[in-house]
Design an enzyme around this catalytic site. Structure first.
Site, PDB file in Angstrom:
ATOM      1  N   CYS A  79     -20.231  49.583-110.997  1.00 38.89           N
ATOM      2  CA  CYS A  79     -19.913  49.610-109.570  1.00 38.89           C
ATOM      3  C   CYS A  79     -20.685  50.740-108.877  1.00 38.89           C
ATOM      4  O   CYS A  79     -21.083  51.718-109.524  1.00 38.89           O
ATOM      5  CB  CYS A  79     -18.412  49.767-109.349  1.00 38.89           C
ATOM      6  N   SER A  94     -12.392  56.060-118.017  1.00 39.52           N
ATOM      7  CA  SER A  94     -13.719  55.761-118.563  1.00 39.52           C
ATOM      8  C   SER A  94     -14.818  56.399-117.724  1.00 39.52           C
ATOM      9  O   SER A  94     -15.740  57.030-118.245  1.00 39.52           O
ATOM     10  CB  SER A  94     -13.890  54.234-118.592  1.00 39.52           C
ATOM     11  N   ASN A  95     -14.727  56.270-116.403  1.00 37.58           N
ATOM     12  CA  ASN A  95     -15.823  56.792-115.577  1.00 37.58           C
ATOM     13  C   ASN A  95     -15.889  58.308-115.665  1.00 37.58           C
ATOM     14  O   ASN A  95     -16.973  58.891-115.603  1.00 37.58           O
ATOM     15  CB  ASN A  95     -15.708  56.280-114.133  1.00 37.58           C
ATOM     16  N   HIS A 107      -6.318  55.911-113.549  1.00 38.90           N
ATOM     17  CA  HIS A 107      -6.113  56.811-114.687  1.00 38.90           C
ATOM     18  C   HIS A 107      -6.063  58.263-114.232  1.00 38.90           C
ATOM     19  O   HIS A 107      -6.966  59.058-114.517  1.00 38.90           O
ATOM     20  CB  HIS A 107      -7.214  56.594-115.729  1.00 38.90           C
ATOM     21  N   SER A 167     -10.920  58.604-110.005  1.00 34.80           N
ATOM     22  CA  SER A 167      -9.472  58.575-109.795  1.00 34.80           C
ATOM     23  C   SER A 167      -8.889  59.977-109.630  1.00 34.80           C
ATOM     24  O   SER A 167      -7.684  60.168-109.780  1.00 34.80           O
ATOM     25  CB  SER A 167      -8.800  57.855-110.978  1.00 34.80           C
ATOM     26  N   GLU A 222      -9.336  47.302-117.640  1.00 32.90           N
ATOM     27  CA  GLU A 222     -10.258  46.392-116.948  1.00 32.90           C
ATOM     28  C   GLU A 222     -10.878  45.399-117.931  1.00 32.90           C
ATOM     29  O   GLU A 222     -10.950  44.196-117.655  1.00 32.90           O
ATOM     30  CB  GLU A 222     -11.359  47.203-116.251  1.00 32.90           C
ATOM     31  N   HIS A 250      -9.554  49.201-122.796  1.00 38.00           N
ATOM     32  CA  HIS A 250      -9.447  49.596-121.383  1.00 38.00           C
ATOM     33  C   HIS A 250      -8.848  48.453-120.564  1.00 38.00           C
ATOM     34  O   HIS A 250      -9.190  47.285-120.769  1.00 38.00           O
ATOM     35  CB  HIS A 250     -10.836  49.959-120.858  1.00 38.00           C
TER      36      HIS A 250
HETATM   37  S1  SF4 Z   1     -14.603  53.115-109.925  1.00 38.43           S
HETATM   38 FE1  SF4 Z   1     -13.654  52.686-107.934  1.00 38.43          FE
HETATM   39  S2  SF4 Z   1     -15.095  51.356-106.796  1.00 38.43           S
HETATM   40 FE2  SF4 Z   1     -15.651  51.354-108.993  1.00 38.43          FE
HETATM   41  S3  SF4 Z   1     -14.607  49.556-109.837  1.00 38.43           S
HETATM   42 FE3  SF4 Z   1     -13.268  51.319-110.206  1.00 38.43          FE
HETATM   43  S4  SF4 Z   1     -11.904  51.363-108.422  1.00 38.43           S
HETATM   44 FE4  SF4 Z   1     -13.629  50.041-107.886  1.00 38.43          FE
END
Ligand code: SF4
Length: 402
Positions: free
Chosen positions: A280, A311-312, A77, A371, A169, A167
Site C-alpha cells: 500500500c 508487520s509494517n 496492531h 498504527s 490480513e 497475520h
Molecule cells: S498500512 Fe494503512 S493504508 Fe496501508 S493497508 Fe494498512 S491500513 Fe491501509
C-alpha cells in the site's frame, strides 16, 4: 482515554494528535534535548486507512449507546488504541484481548466491527447468520489484493502471497481464496521463495514442498499439481524491496521451468506467472522515508515505535541503518536510561538490552508504524530526553531542550 476526551473539535477528535509531532512535521526541525538530537522520518505514524478505521470505531461507540459492541480482533496492531476502545466498552472476539466465550457470546442485534485488516470469510458468514450489525473498517488498500486474487482464481492460477501466514490480513486473503475453491501458498521471505524456485526449476523434487509448507498453504495444496500457473500478490505491509525481489525470482523460475518443459527459449515460453504489487502507498512512503532518514548519513540510533504484532512496523526496522543500534519498541515505557525493552527481530520475542545508550552527543532517528498514534511518538521523545537527564519544551517555544 475515555470517549468524552476524544470528542473535541471535529478536526481534533479522532487522530491522537500531538502538538510536538505536528511542529516537527511542519518545520522539519529536530528536537534537541541535552546531548541528544531526535529527528523523525518525513512520513510516519497513522496512515489514512488506520485514521479512518479508528474514527469509525469511535463513531460506532457514539452512535450505539447501550448496545453491545464487539471488535472481531485488534482494530489495528497498537496496544494503546485497542486498550482505549476496551475502556470504552468494546469487547473483543478473537486475539489477545478476546473475552472468554468469544463468538459464542455474540447475539443478534450486537454490533460487530471488522478491523482494518478485513476478516476471514467464515467469520463474516457467522456474523451474518447470527444477525449482527456489521461495521466494516477494512482498508480499501487491503481490498486491492482481494480483487486480484479473485481474478487469479478465475484464471486458474494458484495464489502465491508474500506475507506472514498468521497475520490477520493474510489469513483473510487466504480464506477468500478458499471460499472461491482456489489454492494458495504463503511465502514468508527469501528462504521460502528459494525452496519453491529450486523445485520449480527441477533442481529439487516438488512433492516435499507439501510438508514444508503445510501450515502455509491451502488444505488440499498439491505442489505437483497446483504450480502450473501462479499469480502473486503481497500482504500490503511487507518490505517493498523484498516483495519485488521475490516476485522476480519466482517469475524467473516459472519461466525457466516452462522453457525447459516446452523446449523453448525462456522469452518464448507461455506466460504462466503473473505478479501484481499490492504494497500500500502508506507502507511504501514510510519505508522510503526511513531509507531517506538513515541511508545517506546513518544516525547513531534508530528507533521504530509500534505494536510488536505490526508487520509494517517490523519492516521499517529492516529498512533502516544506524551506527550503534536499531530498536523496535512498543510503548514509551520501554525506554529508560540503562535499558531498552524491544522486539528482537531475529527471534520475534521481547528482549531487554542494557547499556543501550552510547555516551557523548547522539543523533537519534525515529519512525513509527502506520498504527502508531502521534501522542505515543511524542511520549517516546520525552522518554528519550529523560533518559539523558533533559526535558523537551513545548513547540510554541521552538521545542528545544532545557
Ligand atoms: S498500512 Fe494503512 S493504508 Fe496501508 S493497508 Fe494498512 S491500513 Fe491501509
Amino acid at each position: 482515554m475515555r470517549i468524552e476526551d476524544k470528542y473535541g473539535s471535529p478536526d481534533e477528535r479522532y487522530s491522537y494528535k500531538s502538538a510536538l509531532i505536528d511542529w516537527m512535521r511542519r518545520t522539519h526541525e529536530p528536537v534537541r534535548a541535552g546531548r541528544i538530537t531526535v529527528r523523525i522520518a518525513e512520513k510516519l505514524g497513522f496512515c489514512w486507512g488506520v485514521d479512518r478505521a479508528v474514527a469509525m470505531v469511535w463513531d460506532a461507540i457514539r452512535k450505539n449507546p447501550g448496545r453491545r459492541l464487539w471488535l472481531l480482533n485488534q482494530i489495528i496492531h497498537n496496544p494503546k488504541v485497542n486498550e482505549d476502545f476496551r475502556q470504552n466498552g468494546v469487547q473483543f472476539i478473537f486475539g489477545k484481548y478476546a473475552e472468554p466465550g468469544g463468538f459464542n457470546r455474540v447475539q443478534k442485534g450486537d454490533v460487530v466491527i471488522i478491523p482494518a485488516f478485513s476478516a476471514e470469510v467464515e467469520h463474516l458468514m457467522r456474523m451474518e447468520a447470527i444477525g449482527c450489525e456489521i461495521v466494516d473498517t477494512t482498508c480499501p488498500w487491503v481490498e486491492k489484493p482481494h480483487r486480484r486474487v479473485r481474478k487469479y482464481v478465475e484464471e486458474g492460477c494458484t495464489v502465491v502471497i508474500h506475507g506472514q501466514p498468521g497475520h490477520d490480513e493474510t489469513r483473510a486473503t487466504c480464506s477468500l481464496v478458499d471460499s472461491l475453491h482456489g489454492k494458495w501458498l504463503v511465502l514468508r521471505g527469501h528462504e521460502d521463495a528459494d525452496l519453491l524456485c529450486a523445485a520449480l526449476r527441477g533442481e529439487a523434487p516438488l512433492a516435499p514442498l507439501r510438508g514444508r509448507f503445510l501450515q502455509q498453504s491451502s488444505r488440499d495444496f498439491d505442489p505437483e499439481r497446483d504450480l502450473s500457473r501462479i499469480g502473486m500478490v503481497n500482504q500490503t505491509t511487507m518490505l517493498a524491496t523484498e516483495s519485488a525481489e521475490i516476485a522476480k525470482k519466482v517469475g524467473a523460475a516459472v519461466a525457466a521451468r516452462d522453457a525447459s518443459t516446452l523446449r523453448l527459449p525462456v522469452a518464448k515460453a507461455p506466460a504462466s506467472f503473473k505478479d501484481f504489487d499490492t504494497i500500500c502507498p502508506a507502507t511504501q512512503d514510510n519505508q522510503d522515508a526511513v531509507i531517506a532518514l538513515t541511508g545517506a548519513t546513518p544516525p547513531d540510533l534508530f528507533l521504530v515505535l509500534g505494536g510488536y504484532d505490526s508487520s509494517n512496523t517490523a519492516n521499517l526496522l529492516r529498512a533502516a541503518h544506524a551506527r550503534y543500534g536499531t530498536y523496535h519498541v512498543q510503548e514509551p515505557s520501554s525506554i529508560a536510561a540503562d535499558a531498552i525493552r524491544h522486539r528482537d527481530p531475529t527471534t520475534g520475542q521481547e528482549a531487554i538490552t542494557y547499556g543501550w545508550l552510547p555516551s557523548g552527543p547522539l543523533q537519534i532517528a525515529l519512525s513509527a508504524g502506520a498504527s502508531t498514534p502521534d501522542t505515543e511518538l511524542a511520549a517516546v521523545i520525552r522518554k528519550l530526553a529523560e533518559a539523558v537527564g533533559a526535558s523537551v519544551t513545548e513547540p510554541q517555544s521552538a521545542a528545544t531542550a532545557s
